[in-house]
Design a protein around this motif. Structure first.
Motif, short mmCIF file in Angstrom:
data_model
loop_
_atom_site.label_atom_id
_atom_site.label_comp_id
_atom_site.label_asym_id
_atom_site.label_seq_id
_atom_site.Cartn_x
_atom_site.Cartn_y
_atom_site.Cartn_z
N ALA A 71 0.83 -1.21 0.00
CA ALA A 71 0.00 0.00 0.00
C ALA A 71 0.86 1.26 0.00
O ALA A 71 0.58 2.22 -0.74
N LEU A 72 1.92 1.27 0.81
CA LEU A 72 2.79 2.45 0.86
C LEU A 72 3.55 2.62 -0.45
O LEU A 72 3.75 3.75 -0.90
N ALA A 73 3.97 1.52 -1.05
CA ALA A 73 4.66 1.61 -2.33
C ALA A 73 3.73 2.19 -3.40
O ALA A 73 4.15 3.03 -4.22
N ALA A 74 2.47 1.74 -3.41
CA ALA A 74 1.50 2.27 -4.37
C ALA A 74 1.25 3.76 -4.12
O ALA A 74 1.14 4.55 -5.06
N LEU A 75 1.15 4.12 -2.85
CA LEU A 75 0.93 5.52 -2.51
C LEU A 75 2.12 6.38 -2.96
O LEU A 75 1.93 7.45 -3.57
N ASP A 76 3.33 5.93 -2.69
CA ASP A 76 4.51 6.68 -3.08
C ASP A 76 4.60 6.82 -4.60
O ASP A 76 4.98 7.87 -5.13
N ALA A 77 4.25 5.74 -5.30
CA ALA A 77 4.26 5.80 -6.77
C ALA A 77 3.23 6.79 -7.27
O ALA A 77 3.47 7.52 -8.24
N GLY A 78 2.08 6.83 -6.63
CA GLY A 78 1.04 7.78 -7.03
C GLY A 78 1.47 9.22 -6.81
O GLY A 78 1.21 10.09 -7.65
N VAL A 79 2.13 9.46 -5.69
CA VAL A 79 2.63 10.81 -5.41
C VAL A 79 3.66 11.21 -6.45
O VAL A 79 3.64 12.33 -6.98
N ALA A 80 4.58 10.30 -6.76
CA ALA A 80 5.62 10.59 -7.75
C ALA A 80 5.01 10.85 -9.13
O ALA A 80 5.42 11.76 -9.85
N ALA A 81 3.99 10.06 -9.49
CA ALA A 81 3.34 10.24 -10.79
C ALA A 81 2.62 11.58 -10.85
O ALA A 81 2.64 12.27 -11.88
N ALA A 82 1.99 11.97 -9.75
CA ALA A 82 1.28 13.25 -9.71
C ALA A 82 2.25 14.41 -9.86
O ALA A 82 1.98 15.37 -10.60
N ARG A 83 3.37 14.32 -9.16
CA ARG A 83 4.37 15.39 -9.26
C ARG A 83 4.96 15.45 -10.67
O ARG A 83 5.19 16.53 -11.20
N SER A 84 5.20 14.28 -11.25
CA SER A 84 5.72 14.25 -12.61
C SER A 84 4.74 14.87 -13.59
O SER A 84 5.13 15.62 -14.49
N ALA A 85 3.46 14.55 -13.41
CA ALA A 85 2.44 15.11 -14.31
C ALA A 85 2.37 16.62 -14.19
O ALA A 85 2.15 17.33 -15.18
N SER A 86 2.56 17.13 -12.96
CA SER A 86 2.48 18.58 -12.77
C SER A 86 3.64 19.30 -13.44
O SER A 86 3.55 20.48 -13.77
N GLN A 87 4.76 18.58 -13.64
CA GLN A 87 5.94 19.18 -14.26
C GLN A 87 6.04 18.87 -15.75
O GLN A 87 6.95 19.36 -16.42
N ARG A 88 5.12 18.06 -16.25
CA ARG A 88 5.19 17.66 -17.65
C ARG A 88 4.91 18.84 -18.57
O ARG A 88 4.03 19.65 -18.31
N VAL A 89 5.69 18.93 -19.61
CA VAL A 89 5.56 20.02 -20.56
C VAL A 89 5.05 19.45 -21.88
O VAL A 89 5.53 18.41 -22.34
N SER A 90 4.08 20.11 -22.47
CA SER A 90 3.56 19.68 -23.77
C SER A 90 3.57 20.88 -24.70
O SER A 90 4.00 21.96 -24.35
N GLY A 91 3.06 20.67 -25.89
CA GLY A 91 3.02 21.75 -26.86
C GLY A 91 4.02 21.49 -27.99
O GLY A 91 4.48 20.37 -28.20
N THR A 92 4.35 22.56 -28.69
CA THR A 92 5.22 22.47 -29.86
C THR A 92 6.38 23.44 -29.71
O THR A 92 6.22 24.57 -29.28
N VAL A 93 7.57 22.95 -30.05
CA VAL A 93 8.75 23.79 -30.11
C VAL A 93 9.24 23.81 -31.56
O VAL A 93 9.49 22.76 -32.15
N HIS A 94 9.35 25.01 -32.12
CA HIS A 94 9.82 25.17 -33.50
C HIS A 94 11.34 25.37 -33.47
O HIS A 94 11.82 26.38 -32.95
N LEU A 95 12.06 24.40 -34.03
CA LEU A 95 13.52 24.42 -34.03
C LEU A 95 14.03 24.75 -35.43
O LEU A 95 13.79 24.01 -36.38
N GLY A 96 14.74 25.86 -35.54
CA GLY A 96 15.37 26.22 -36.80
C GLY A 96 16.83 25.82 -36.81
O GLY A 96 17.46 25.72 -35.76
N PHE A 97 17.38 25.59 -37.99
CA PHE A 97 18.80 25.26 -38.09
C PHE A 97 19.27 25.52 -39.51
O PHE A 97 18.49 25.48 -40.47
N LEU A 98 20.54 25.81 -39.63
CA LEU A 98 21.17 25.92 -40.94
C LEU A 98 21.59 24.54 -41.41
O LEU A 98 21.57 23.58 -40.64
N MET A 99 21.99 24.45 -42.66
CA MET A 99 22.43 23.18 -43.20
C MET A 99 23.54 22.60 -42.32
O MET A 99 24.52 23.27 -42.01
N GLY A 100 23.39 21.36 -41.90
CA GLY A 100 24.37 20.71 -41.04
C GLY A 100 24.02 20.79 -39.58
O GLY A 100 24.46 19.96 -38.79
#
Length: 306
Positions: A71-100
């Motif tokens: 039960a404690l392991a499941a609880l700890d995993a849930g807390v970690a997952a919640a914190r990870s979700a709160s820090q998760r970044v989504s969306g689009t990043v447009h990356l430009g670059f020259l040849m090479g």
């Protein structure tokens, strides 16, 4: 039952000694003993056999311990997952670059970023020499892999490596058999240069700071490194480029001679100041980490040309 009481129960079950368990938990033995009685009362069975000299789990206590750990392991995993979700970044990043791009660092940077941030969509856009800012000047890119210097205002950047310069010469050019060249050797040669309005970038690649005020003899403007090398191969111009051109844009007949005594070309990850979104921040961090991790690749890129 409070989770802290359950965690304390696990420690007592491991120690089977209140005098050893209490210091680990920073509580008194009396308080710990009361917590155990509270748990046994809540469960409704005796969990420990206790005497003045020994302490042992009952069969019910053994079963309860296994369940509490799960039960404690499941609880700890849930807390970690919640914190990870709160820090998760989504969306689009447009990356430009020259040849090479970042040369041999490009693939590990993109692979690491995609693996670490699967919720961020990375849109890639290659630009020609007419836009050496790779989309930063007109804000079509959020972040870019560029070659410094640039005239873009409010530009922040993190260098990845500094690549040595080299001169690309026509095959029968009078300097083609030299083992090295200096700025003085080539400043009067006809040059091919990218067609851009970025005066700072153009000044670097035409060696203007080393001309003593003399303008380039002939400048043929192009939109890509491939066009530059075609002019060189045809005997119409020379061009100042980087040692990586020999690996990434080889062309039959073109001779490459090291250019000595000058600073190399700095390849950097860049963005506009005040526009460092969470996605851009993470891309910059990954690029730095891959640069530091792949030190052998960086050394090979920065090695003086043979």
């Amino acid at each position: 039952m409070a989770t802290q009481k359950l965690r304390n129960f696990v420690v007592v079950a491991e120690e089977l000694n209140l005098s050893r368990a209490a210091p680990r938990l920073f509580v008194t033995q009396q308080a710990l003993s009361k917590q155990l009685r509270d748990i046994e009362e809540a469960v409704g069975v005796r969990l420990f056999d206790r005497s003045t000299r020994s302490m042992a789990l009952t069969p019910a206590g053994e079963e309860f311990l296994a369940s509490v750990r799960e039960a404690l392991a499941a609880l700890d995993a849930g807390v970690a997952a919640a914190r990870s979700a709160s820090q998760r970044v989504s969306g689009t990043v447009h990356l430009g670059f020259l040849m090479g791009g970042a040369l041999e660092l490009t693939t590990p940077i993109l692979a690491e970023f995609s693996a670490r941030y699967p919720d961020i969509r990375l849109e890639l856009r290659e630009t020609g020499l007419d836009d050496p800012s790779a989309g930063l000047a007109d804000a079509t890119s959020d972040v870019a892999i560029v070659r410094l210097p640039l005239a873009v205002p409010d530009l922040d950047s993190v260098p990845l490596f500094v690549e040595p310069l080299i001169v690309a010469l026509p095959p029968r050019h009078r300097l083609a058999d030299r083992t090295s060249l200096t700025a003085e050797d080539v400043i009067d040669e006809p040059l091919a240069i990218g067609r851009t309005t970025d005066a700072v970038w153009r000044r670097f690649w035409t060696l203007d700071d080393h001309r003593g005020g003399r303008p380039p003899r002939v400048v043929r403007e192009t939109t890509s490194p491939t066009e530059e090398l075609q002019l060189v191969a045809a005997g119409l111009a020379c061009t100042i480029t980087v040692v990586g051109a020999r690996r990434h844009t080889p062309l039959a007949g073109v001779r490459y001679v090291p250019l000595t005594g000058l600073p190399g070309s700095t390849v950097a990850v860049a963005w506009r100041r005040g526009h460092r979104s969470p996605g851009v921040e993470r891309f910059v961090a990954v690029a730095q980490q891959v640069r530091d991790r792949e030190s052998a690749i960086v050394r090979a890129i920065e090695a003086p040309p043979a």
